[in-house]
Scaffold this active site. Sequence first.
Site, short mmCIF file in Angstrom:
data_model
loop_
_atom_site.label_atom_id
_atom_site.label_comp_id
_atom_site.label_asym_id
_atom_site.label_seq_id
_atom_site.Cartn_x
_atom_site.Cartn_y
_atom_site.Cartn_z
N SER A 134 30.63 23.41 46.39
CA SER A 134 31.68 23.01 47.35
C SER A 134 31.87 24.09 48.42
O SER A 134 32.18 23.79 49.58
CB SER A 134 33.00 22.71 46.63
OG SER A 134 33.54 23.88 46.05
N LEU B 18 22.86 40.18 39.46
CA LEU B 18 21.62 40.63 40.09
C LEU B 18 21.25 42.02 39.61
O LEU B 18 22.13 42.86 39.36
CB LEU B 18 21.80 40.60 41.61
CG LEU B 18 21.98 39.19 42.18
CD1 LEU B 18 22.60 39.23 43.57
CD2 LEU B 18 20.65 38.44 42.20
N ASN C 121 29.47 38.33 48.27
CA ASN C 121 29.85 37.44 47.17
C ASN C 121 31.31 37.02 47.33
O ASN C 121 32.11 37.73 47.92
CB ASN C 121 29.69 38.19 45.83
CG ASN C 121 30.02 37.32 44.63
OD1 ASN C 121 29.61 36.15 44.56
ND2 ASN C 121 30.75 37.87 43.68
N HIS D 34 34.49 35.90 44.81
CA HIS D 34 34.89 35.87 43.40
C HIS D 34 36.30 35.31 43.31
O HIS D 34 37.18 35.67 44.10
CB HIS D 34 34.84 37.28 42.80
CG HIS D 34 35.21 37.29 41.34
ND1 HIS D 34 34.31 36.91 40.36
CD2 HIS D 34 36.36 37.59 40.72
CE1 HIS D 34 34.91 36.98 39.18
NE2 HIS D 34 36.16 37.39 39.37
N VAL E 154 29.32 44.80 38.28
CA VAL E 154 29.66 43.39 38.09
C VAL E 154 30.93 43.08 38.89
O VAL E 154 31.99 43.64 38.62
CB VAL E 154 29.88 43.07 36.59
CG1 VAL E 154 30.33 41.61 36.41
CG2 VAL E 154 28.62 43.33 35.80
N ASP E 155 30.80 42.22 39.90
CA ASP E 155 31.92 41.86 40.77
C ASP E 155 32.59 43.10 41.36
O ASP E 155 33.82 43.19 41.45
CB ASP E 155 32.94 40.97 40.01
CG ASP E 155 32.31 39.65 39.60
OD1 ASP E 155 31.51 39.11 40.37
OD2 ASP E 155 32.62 39.17 38.49
C1 GAR Z 1 33.85 29.39 43.28
O1 GAR Z 1 35.19 29.31 42.90
C2 GAR Z 1 33.41 30.84 43.29
O2 GAR Z 1 34.41 31.74 43.65
C3 GAR Z 1 33.01 31.04 41.86
O3 GAR Z 1 32.36 29.87 41.49
C4 GAR Z 1 32.95 28.77 42.22
C5 GAR Z 1 31.82 27.97 42.81
O4 GAR Z 1 32.25 26.72 43.19
N1 GAR Z 1 32.16 32.18 41.71
C6 GAR Z 1 32.13 32.93 40.62
O5 GAR Z 1 32.81 32.71 39.63
C7 GAR Z 1 31.14 34.06 40.70
N2 GAR Z 1 31.30 34.94 39.57
P1 GAR Z 1 31.31 25.74 44.03
O6 GAR Z 1 29.96 25.67 43.31
O7 GAR Z 1 32.04 24.44 44.04
O8 GAR Z 1 31.17 26.34 45.41
#
Ligand code: GAR
Length: 210
Positions: A28, A111, A125, A127, A162-163
Amino acid sequence: MSGDFLLPREGSLEDPIRVAVIVSGGGSGLAALLQYQATPRTHRTALVLSDKADAGGLQHGIDAGLPSLGIPLPTKTGAKERRVAHEQLINAALEEHNIELVVLSGYMRILTPWFVSRWKGRLVNIHPSLLPDFPGAHAHRDVLAAGVDVTGCTVHLVDEGVDSGPILAQIQVDVHEGDDESALQERVKRVEHVLYPKTLDILCSGQISL
Ligand code: GAR
């Protein structure tokens, strides 16, 4: 901050930064970015990648007419070799498409330093928490378990942790009474879909110095 982050050049509307978006899930965030880039910006998505051949997010790239590739982990090598071999395949695709900035958007793999060192400063990124609080793969679950009133999302340059890495932007989101993981995730995503494209504007127009 450390000087080993090599930031992208200054993009322009005529010559935008060539972005690769890497997803693991439904994408999304990618869809929101593509919609934002439908108007000329200083960044333009040129490639969509996923570690999952069947990631829903790849379809957003396909629908936009972009090269959209699933690059799953190779199966034949040992665990450590497999990670690096996988990232070598990703890196080759990035180079083949002359990518200048890698945008992780729901990419759920960590990564290796091998990859990070090649892209440091040009690897960003998002988060779903207010880092440095609640890093890791289960941010919303951890936020709810901690009972905090406020969470949010963070856009940051990626380093070897990590993050972790220099924070470019954050927005707070209230936790509501009765929230479950799914309700909280949806509310945070709505904010992410605005914050990430706008932060890329800042990064790709030379307004960030470390
Ligand atoms: C998002 O909320 C993003 O912040 C999170 O995954 C979701 C992806 O949603 N990322 C993490 O948790 C990374 N560690 P989407 O596939 O609908 O864009």
